[in-house]
Design an enzyme around this catalytic site. Structure first.
Site, mmCIF file in Angstrom:
data_model
loop_
_atom_site.group_PDB
_atom_site.id
_atom_site.type_symbol
_atom_site.label_atom_id
_atom_site.label_comp_id
_atom_site.label_asym_id
_atom_site.label_seq_id
_atom_site.Cartn_x
_atom_site.Cartn_y
_atom_site.Cartn_z
ATOM 1 N N LYS A 1 1.042 1.447 -6.573
ATOM 2 C CA LYS A 1 1.578 2.616 -5.873
ATOM 3 C C LYS A 1 1.992 2.218 -4.467
ATOM 4 O O LYS A 1 1.534 1.220 -3.893
ATOM 5 C CB LYS A 1 0.555 3.761 -5.823
ATOM 6 C CG LYS A 1 -0.820 3.405 -5.239
ATOM 7 C CD LYS A 1 -0.925 3.501 -3.751
ATOM 8 C CE LYS A 1 -2.333 3.175 -3.253
ATOM 9 N NZ LYS A 1 -2.418 3.001 -1.800
ATOM 10 N N ASP B 1 -8.546 6.661 -4.896
ATOM 11 C CA ASP B 1 -7.201 6.572 -5.473
ATOM 12 C C ASP B 1 -7.190 6.745 -6.984
ATOM 13 O O ASP B 1 -6.121 6.969 -7.578
ATOM 14 C CB ASP B 1 -6.558 5.215 -5.140
ATOM 15 C CG ASP B 1 -6.100 5.111 -3.697
ATOM 16 O OD1 ASP B 1 -6.034 6.151 -3.011
ATOM 17 O OD2 ASP B 1 -5.821 3.981 -3.250
ATOM 18 N N GLY C 1 -4.288 -5.947 -1.575
ATOM 19 C CA GLY C 1 -2.916 -5.813 -1.110
ATOM 20 C C GLY C 1 -2.513 -4.404 -0.731
ATOM 21 O O GLY C 1 -1.376 -4.174 -0.336
#
Length: 305
Positions: free
Chosen positions: A16, A151, A112
């Site tokens: 995302k 998330d 990341g």
């Protein structure tokens, strides 16, 4: 027990981008409320899950996909892997053993800021729900997902959404048009907890839900200079090399470069698929950094037998 008609499923777990990320001050438990516009993109991990006979023990494998562009050592124990934890959480929720064989091939880099581990966990929830005919709806899966990470509930459906609170409030969006970008993968990585520590050291501002909503509900894709990320300065404070990467990338792209989530990945918005593809090639040639042309994706489809 009669086995399900489906005994193996293959499912993609997309990364995302946070196109807008507002982060509030920590609460008494040290948790930070957010308001963010998140979109899934077509950079994906691949999860294959097979149902095993009821008397078998589950087994798991996590490895890098042959197409992965930024590899880091997979040095965590299987019981700490989010996809494995998602499976164990479903067993606890249902009060029964759900034996599976899992093979997770990762393309999304670790540390990341692209949500790879959270997406893997949501993919596992969806896959096991299908394999064992558990009949859990989206809201139930999101409730279970909320205990795995902030998330994870978003990745149950993916697509484009405004995510608020601690990830539990999700407003799905229909637009805007398809978004194109280049995701750049520096060697450095940013542990999320350390980025939030740096964020607290810098001093936080109140949440900006209206700014997020205005950007997310526009009729057109966002302008490159309208994207914002409250964690960007904290990521750069933690990993100063990111500042140079951002500057060189912006100069080459002729427009702003952005930190993805808590970093260390970076991205540049593009006008089209062709623009993204050409820019990715130039970045790799001139900056010697892995660069991937991506586009936004819609809500996730059912898992594939």
């Amino acid at each position: 027990m009669l086995m399900s008609m489906v005994d193996t499923v293959t499912i993609e777990a997309p990364a995302k981008l946070n196109l807008a990320l507002s982060v509030g001050p920590p609460d008494d438990d040290g948790m930070h409320p957010i308001c963010s516009w998140m979109v899934t993109i077509d950079l994906c991990d691949e999860l294959v899950v097979s149902r095993l006979p009821d008397d078998r023990m589950s087994r798991y494998a996590v490895l890098w996909h042959a197409e992965a562009r930024r590899l880091r050592e997979i040095d965590w124990s299987m019981t700490r892997d989010l996809a494995v934890r998602a499976h164990l959480t479903l067993e606890q929720h249902t009060g029964r053993r759900l034996p599976v064989q899992m093979k997770l091939q990762k393309r999304i880099p670790v540390g990341g800021g692209l949500g790879g581990g959270s997406s893997d966990a949501a993919a596992m929830l969806r896959a096991v729900n299908r394999l064992f005919d558990l009949g859990l709806g989206v809201d139930q899966l999101r409730d279970i997902a909320s205990g795995l990470g902030s998330d994870v509930p978003f990745f149950v459906s993916g697509g484009s959404a405004i995510v608020e609170g601690f990830g539990e409030r999700i407003e799905m969006l229909k637009g805007p048009a398809e978004i194109h970008a280049v995701v750049v993968l520096p060697e450095e990585h940013c542990p999320t907890g350390h980025v939030y520590d740096a964020f607290d050291e810098l001093g936080s501002q109140p949440l900006q839900p209206q700014a997020v909503r205005t950007l997310a509900t526009g009729a057109a894709p966002p302008r490159p200079d309208s994207v914002f990320n409250d964690l960007a300065a904290a990521a750069v404070r933690l990993v100063p090399a990111l500042d140079e990467h951002v500057s060189r990338l912006a100069e080459l792209a002729g427009g702003p470069a952005h930190v993805a989530g808590s970093g260390s990945s970076l991205f540049v918005l593009c006008d089209s698929e062709l623009h993204a593809s050409q820019l990715a090639a130039v970045i790799e040639q001139r900056l010697d950094l892995p660069a991937v042309a991506v586009r936004s994706t819609g809500c996730l489809d059912a898992v594939t037998p």
